[in-house]
Scaffold this motif. Structure first.
Motif, PDB file in Angstrom:
ATOM      1  N   ARG A 212      -7.579   9.614 -10.515  1.00  0.00           N
ATOM      2  CA  ARG A 212      -7.173   8.213 -10.658  1.00  0.00           C
ATOM      3  C   ARG A 212      -6.111   8.069 -11.747  1.00  0.00           C
ATOM      4  O   ARG A 212      -5.127   7.354 -11.553  1.00  0.00           O
ATOM      5  CB  ARG A 212      -8.383   7.337 -10.966  1.00  0.00           C
ATOM      6  CG  ARG A 212      -8.051   5.867 -11.025  1.00  0.00           C
ATOM      7  CD  ARG A 212      -9.335   5.026 -11.016  1.00  0.00           C
ATOM      8  NE  ARG A 212      -9.034   3.625 -10.992  1.00  0.00           N
ATOM      9  CZ  ARG A 212      -8.712   2.929  -9.915  1.00  0.00           C
ATOM     10  NH1 ARG A 212      -8.629   3.525  -8.754  1.00  0.00           N
ATOM     11  NH2 ARG A 212      -8.464   1.638  -9.984  1.00  0.00           N
ATOM     12  N   ALA A 213      -6.287   8.744 -12.869  1.00  0.00           N
ATOM     13  CA  ALA A 213      -5.308   8.677 -13.953  1.00  0.00           C
ATOM     14  C   ALA A 213      -3.957   9.242 -13.514  1.00  0.00           C
ATOM     15  O   ALA A 213      -2.909   8.721 -13.900  1.00  0.00           O
ATOM     16  CB  ALA A 213      -5.830   9.427 -15.176  1.00  0.00           C
TER      17      ALA A 213
ATOM     18  N   LEU B 263       0.553   3.653  -8.216  1.00  0.00           N
ATOM     19  CA  LEU B 263      -0.139   2.728  -7.314  1.00  0.00           C
ATOM     20  C   LEU B 263      -0.046   1.278  -7.754  1.00  0.00           C
ATOM     21  O   LEU B 263      -0.423   0.392  -7.006  1.00  0.00           O
ATOM     22  CB  LEU B 263      -1.612   3.134  -7.187  1.00  0.00           C
ATOM     23  CG  LEU B 263      -1.861   4.521  -6.607  1.00  0.00           C
ATOM     24  CD1 LEU B 263      -3.356   4.766  -6.494  1.00  0.00           C
ATOM     25  CD2 LEU B 263      -1.186   4.685  -5.261  1.00  0.00           C
ATOM     26  N   ASP B 264       0.423   1.019  -8.932  1.00  0.00           N
ATOM     27  CA  ASP B 264       0.539  -0.370  -9.417  1.00  0.00           C
ATOM     28  C   ASP B 264       1.716  -1.085  -8.786  1.00  0.00           C
ATOM     29  O   ASP B 264       2.654  -0.544  -8.332  1.00  0.00           O
ATOM     30  CB  ASP B 264       0.686  -0.395 -10.925  1.00  0.00           C
ATOM     31  CG  ASP B 264      -0.600   0.047 -11.617  1.00  0.00           C
ATOM     32  OD1 ASP B 264      -1.668  -0.099 -11.016  1.00  0.00           O
ATOM     33  OD2 ASP B 264      -0.506   0.537 -12.754  1.00  0.00           O
TER      34      ASP B 264
ATOM     35  N   THR C 264      -5.135   0.223  -2.926  1.00  0.00           N
ATOM     36  CA  THR C 264      -3.671   0.235  -2.841  1.00  0.00           C
ATOM     37  C   THR C 264      -3.111   1.568  -2.351  1.00  0.00           C
ATOM     38  O   THR C 264      -1.913   1.819  -2.494  1.00  0.00           O
ATOM     39  CB  THR C 264      -3.059  -0.096  -4.214  1.00  0.00           C
ATOM     40  OG1 THR C 264      -3.525   0.861  -5.172  1.00  0.00           O
ATOM     41  CG2 THR C 264      -3.427  -1.497  -4.649  1.00  0.00           C
ATOM     42  N   ALA C 265      -3.965   2.417  -1.784  1.00  0.00           N
ATOM     43  CA  ALA C 265      -3.498   3.734  -1.355  1.00  0.00           C
ATOM     44  C   ALA C 265      -4.118   4.148  -0.031  1.00  0.00           C
ATOM     45  O   ALA C 265      -5.238   3.760   0.300  1.00  0.00           O
ATOM     46  CB  ALA C 265      -3.824   4.782  -2.412  1.00  0.00           C
ATOM     47  N   GLU C 266      -3.348   4.933   0.685  1.00  0.00           N
ATOM     48  CA  GLU C 266      -3.833   5.557   1.909  1.00  0.00           C
ATOM     49  C   GLU C 266      -3.385   7.014   1.863  1.00  0.00           C
ATOM     50  O   GLU C 266      -2.203   7.292   1.663  1.00  0.00           O
ATOM     51  CB  GLU C 266      -3.248   4.882   3.137  1.00  0.00           C
ATOM     52  CG  GLU C 266      -3.648   5.563   4.428  1.00  0.00           C
ATOM     53  CD  GLU C 266      -2.980   4.940   5.641  1.00  0.00           C
ATOM     54  OE1 GLU C 266      -3.567   5.046   6.724  1.00  0.00           O
ATOM     55  OE2 GLU C 266      -1.882   4.389   5.509  1.00  0.00           O
ATOM     56  N   ALA C 267      -4.315   7.933   2.027  1.00  0.00           N
ATOM     57  CA  ALA C 267      -3.993   9.360   1.980  1.00  0.00           C
ATOM     58  C   ALA C 267      -3.943   9.953   3.371  1.00  0.00           C
ATOM     59  O   ALA C 267      -4.727   9.582   4.245  1.00  0.00           O
ATOM     60  CB  ALA C 267      -5.025  10.105   1.140  1.00  0.00           C
TER      61      ALA C 267
ATOM     62  N   MET D 282       0.850  -1.182   0.000  1.00  0.00           N
ATOM     63  CA  MET D 282       0.000   0.000   0.000  1.00  0.00           C
ATOM     64  C   MET D 282       0.890   1.238   0.000  1.00  0.00           C
ATOM     65  O   MET D 282       1.861   1.318   0.743  1.00  0.00           O
ATOM     66  CB  MET D 282      -0.910   0.006   1.224  1.00  0.00           C
ATOM     67  CG  MET D 282      -1.790   1.235   1.246  1.00  0.00           C
ATOM     68  SD  MET D 282      -3.142   1.223   2.440  1.00  0.00           S
ATOM     69  CE  MET D 282      -4.107  -0.136   1.871  1.00  0.00           C
ATOM     70  N   LYS D 283       0.541   2.200  -0.829  1.00  0.00           N
ATOM     71  CA  LYS D 283       1.271   3.457  -0.914  1.00  0.00           C
ATOM     72  C   LYS D 283       0.597   4.508  -0.037  1.00  0.00           C
ATOM     73  O   LYS D 283      -0.620   4.624  -0.021  1.00  0.00           O
ATOM     74  CB  LYS D 283       1.293   3.981  -2.352  1.00  0.00           C
ATOM     75  CG  LYS D 283       1.913   3.056  -3.348  1.00  0.00           C
ATOM     76  CD  LYS D 283       3.399   3.096  -3.260  1.00  0.00           C
ATOM     77  CE  LYS D 283       3.962   2.196  -4.348  1.00  0.00           C
ATOM     78  NZ  LYS D 283       5.322   2.344  -4.592  1.00  0.00           N
ATOM     79  N   THR D 284       1.407   5.275   0.656  1.00  0.00           N
ATOM     80  CA  THR D 284       0.900   6.397   1.444  1.00  0.00           C
ATOM     81  C   THR D 284       1.115   7.671   0.635  1.00  0.00           C
ATOM     82  O   THR D 284       2.232   7.956   0.205  1.00  0.00           O
ATOM     83  CB  THR D 284       1.625   6.495   2.788  1.00  0.00           C
ATOM     84  OG1 THR D 284       1.450   5.267   3.493  1.00  0.00           O
ATOM     85  CG2 THR D 284       1.067   7.642   3.612  1.00  0.00           C
TER      86      THR D 284
END
Length: 88
Positions: A80-81, A87-88, A26-29, A1-3
């Motif tokens: 998202r783009a 995020l991949d 796959t993300a956390e903000a 997971m990306k922060t």
């Protein structure tokens, strides 16, 4: 997971971006109100929102060695783009 560190001058817009990003598996903000708080934190990339001063942006870009994405608005599809390559 990306922060993802979200930083911008409009708290309402930053809150929306955090909410949208946190919907991705796959993300956390995390958001920051002050540039010095952001620079002291640990994260994988920075999303700059609207109303970031030139001085703050320059400070961020000079002091971190991570991707910095400028988000110009335009809805969740554009967001998202902008984020998907990271995020991949």
């Amino acid at each position: 997971m990306k922060t993802i560190a979200v930083f911008g001058g409009n708290a309402d817009i930053v809150a929306v971006l955090v909410r949208l990003i946190n919907q991705y598996e796959t993300a956390e903000a995390v958001s920051f109100a002050h540039v010095d708080e952001l620079l002291a934190a640990t994260f994988d990339l920075v999303l700059l929102s609207s109303s970031v001063s030139e001085a703050d942006e320059a400070k961020i870009r000079a002091q971190i060695n991570l991707p910095v994405i400028q988000h110009y608005g335009g809805g969740s599809g554009l967001l998202r783009a902008e984020l998907m390559p990271y995020l991949d």
